[in-house]
Design a protein around this motif. Sequence first.
Motif, PDB file in Angstrom:
ATOM      1  N   GLY A   9       0.822  -1.202   0.000  1.00 38.48           N
ATOM      2  CA  GLY A   9       0.000   0.000   0.000  1.00 38.48           C
ATOM      3  C   GLY A   9       0.857   1.253   0.000  1.00 38.48           C
ATOM      4  N   GLY A  10       0.194   2.398  -0.127  1.00 39.54           N
ATOM      5  CA  GLY A  10       0.924   3.650  -0.112  1.00 39.54           C
ATOM      6  C   GLY A  10       0.118   4.780  -0.699  1.00 39.54           C
ATOM      7  N   LEU A  11       0.827   5.864  -0.995  1.00 43.73           N
ATOM      8  CA  LEU A  11       0.222   7.070  -1.570  1.00 43.73           C
ATOM      9  C   LEU A  11       0.622   7.160  -3.038  1.00 43.73           C
ATOM     10  CD1 LEU A  11      -1.193   9.845  -1.333  1.00 43.73           C
ATOM     11  CD2 LEU A  11       1.027  10.771  -0.597  1.00 43.73           C
ATOM     12  N   VAL A  12      -0.369   7.375  -3.892  1.00 44.18           N
ATOM     13  CA  VAL A  12      -0.103   7.471  -5.324  1.00 44.18           C
ATOM     14  C   VAL A  12      -1.025   8.519  -5.931  1.00 44.18           C
ATOM     15  CG1 VAL A  12      -1.740   5.630  -5.913  1.00 44.18           C
ATOM     16  CG2 VAL A  12       0.201   6.086  -7.436  1.00 44.18           C
ATOM     17  N   GLN A  13      -0.593   9.130  -6.996  1.00 49.21           N
ATOM     18  CA  GLN A  13      -1.439  10.099  -7.691  1.00 49.21           C
ATOM     19  C   GLN A  13      -2.465   9.379  -8.564  1.00 49.21           C
ATOM     20  OE1 GLN A  13       1.245  12.750  -9.812  1.00 49.21           O
ATOM     21  NE2 GLN A  13       1.156  14.229  -8.121  1.00 49.21           N
ATOM     22  N   ALA A  14      -3.558  10.051  -8.818  1.00 47.63           N
ATOM     23  CA  ALA A  14      -4.576   9.495  -9.707  1.00 47.63           C
ATOM     24  C   ALA A  14      -3.950   9.123 -11.048  1.00 47.63           C
ATOM     25  CB  ALA A  14      -5.702  10.501  -9.908  1.00 47.63           C
ATOM     26  N   GLY A  15      -4.342   7.951 -11.541  1.00 48.60           N
ATOM     27  CA  GLY A  15      -3.765   7.438 -12.778  1.00 48.60           C
ATOM     28  C   GLY A  15      -2.577   6.527 -12.567  1.00 48.60           C
ATOM     29  N   GLY A  16      -2.068   6.502 -11.353  1.00 52.81           N
ATOM     30  CA  GLY A  16      -0.912   5.683 -11.047  1.00 52.81           C
ATOM     31  C   GLY A  16      -1.263   4.239 -10.743  1.00 52.81           C
ATOM     32  N   SER A  17      -0.242   3.478 -10.353  1.00 52.79           N
ATOM     33  CA  SER A  17      -0.407   2.047 -10.094  1.00 52.79           C
ATOM     34  C   SER A  17       0.222   1.653  -8.773  1.00 52.79           C
ATOM     35  CB  SER A  17       0.259   1.229 -11.213  1.00 52.79           C
ATOM     36  OG  SER A  17      -0.333   1.481 -12.469  1.00 52.79           O
ATOM     37  N   LEU A  18      -0.316   0.606  -8.191  1.00 50.18           N
ATOM     38  CA  LEU A  18       0.252  -0.037  -7.015  1.00 50.18           C
ATOM     39  C   LEU A  18       0.022  -1.536  -7.148  1.00 50.18           C
ATOM     40  CD1 LEU A  18      -0.990   2.184  -4.011  1.00 50.18           C
ATOM     41  CD2 LEU A  18       1.379   1.922  -4.779  1.00 50.18           C
ATOM     42  N   ARG A  19       0.875  -2.316  -6.501  1.00 50.25           N
ATOM     43  CA  ARG A  19       0.655  -3.758  -6.421  1.00 50.25           C
ATOM     44  C   ARG A  19       0.652  -4.179  -4.971  1.00 50.25           C
ATOM     45  NH1 ARG A  19       4.033  -9.003  -8.671  1.00 50.25           N
ATOM     46  NH2 ARG A  19       5.432  -8.425  -6.931  1.00 50.25           N
ATOM     47  N   LEU A  20      -0.438  -4.759  -4.545  1.00 51.91           N
ATOM     48  CA  LEU A  20      -0.552  -5.294  -3.198  1.00 51.91           C
ATOM     49  C   LEU A  20      -0.164  -6.769  -3.207  1.00 51.91           C
ATOM     50  CD1 LEU A  20      -3.972  -3.769  -2.031  1.00 51.91           C
ATOM     51  CD2 LEU A  20      -1.681  -2.753  -1.964  1.00 51.91           C
ATOM     52  N   SER A  21       0.454  -7.198  -2.112  1.00 51.11           N
ATOM     53  CA  SER A  21       0.814  -8.603  -1.933  1.00 51.11           C
ATOM     54  C   SER A  21       0.225  -9.108  -0.627  1.00 51.11           C
ATOM     55  CB  SER A  21       2.333  -8.778  -1.899  1.00 51.11           C
ATOM     56  OG  SER A  21       2.925  -8.346  -3.092  1.00 51.11           O
ATOM     57  N   CYS A  22      -0.201 -10.345  -0.633  1.00 50.64           N
ATOM     58  CA  CYS A  22      -0.724 -10.984   0.582  1.00 50.64           C
ATOM     59  C   CYS A  22      -0.095 -12.362   0.673  1.00 50.64           C
ATOM     60  CB  CYS A  22      -2.235 -11.069   0.531  1.00 50.64           C
ATOM     61  SG  CYS A  22      -2.974 -11.964   1.912  1.00 50.64           S
ATOM     62  N   THR A  23       0.755 -12.560   1.662  1.00 44.45           N
ATOM     63  CA  THR A  23       1.428 -13.841   1.862  1.00 44.45           C
ATOM     64  C   THR A  23       0.820 -14.534   3.073  1.00 44.45           C
ATOM     65  OG1 THR A  23       3.467 -13.012   0.886  1.00 44.45           O
ATOM     66  CG2 THR A  23       3.629 -14.984   2.252  1.00 44.45           C
ATOM     67  N   THR A  24       0.446 -15.782   2.885  1.00 51.50           N
ATOM     68  CA  THR A  24      -0.198 -16.533   3.951  1.00 51.50           C
ATOM     69  C   THR A  24       0.710 -17.623   4.488  1.00 51.50           C
ATOM     70  OG1 THR A  24      -2.067 -17.993   4.460  1.00 51.50           O
ATOM     71  CG2 THR A  24      -1.315 -17.969   2.195  1.00 51.50           C
ATOM     72  N   SER A  25       0.468 -18.004   5.741  1.00 50.00           N
ATOM     73  CA  SER A  25       1.294 -19.024   6.380  1.00 50.00           C
ATOM     74  C   SER A  25       0.826 -20.432   6.012  1.00 50.00           C
ATOM     75  CB  SER A  25       1.261 -18.852   7.903  1.00 50.00           C
ATOM     76  OG  SER A  25      -0.071 -18.944   8.388  1.00 50.00           O
TER      77      SER A  25
END
Length: 115
Positions: A9-25
């Motif tokens: 997660g984080g802060l991004v400007q409109a039109g930008g991209s982010l990639r979330l990751s979820c690692t499970t045990s």
Amino acid sequence: QVQLVESGGGLVQAGGSLRLSCTTSRSIVNIINMGYYRQAPGSQRELVATITGGGSTNYADSVKGRFTISRDNAKNTVYLQMNSLKPEDTAIYYCKQRDFTGAYWGQGTQVTVSS
């Protein structure tokens, strides 16, 4: 006890991209599904995207064509690629894993999209 660790997660400007990751045990090979939900201030938690054990995906109408959910079985990780982000995508994003022992949630990660 299953533990899910989220990142990206984080802060991004409109039109930008982010990639979330979820690692499970726990292995994700035999899951019912895993997915992301989000909750904005003053709103209910809503589904964003899910992926089943067989690889079928489901998306909220508001993110179709912009977000892509995927998985890496070897890493026990699910990803949410978010493109063309909009201010209304601002929320806390939670990962959820469902298998035959129950449902488990991550701690959430904040995504903020500035206009």
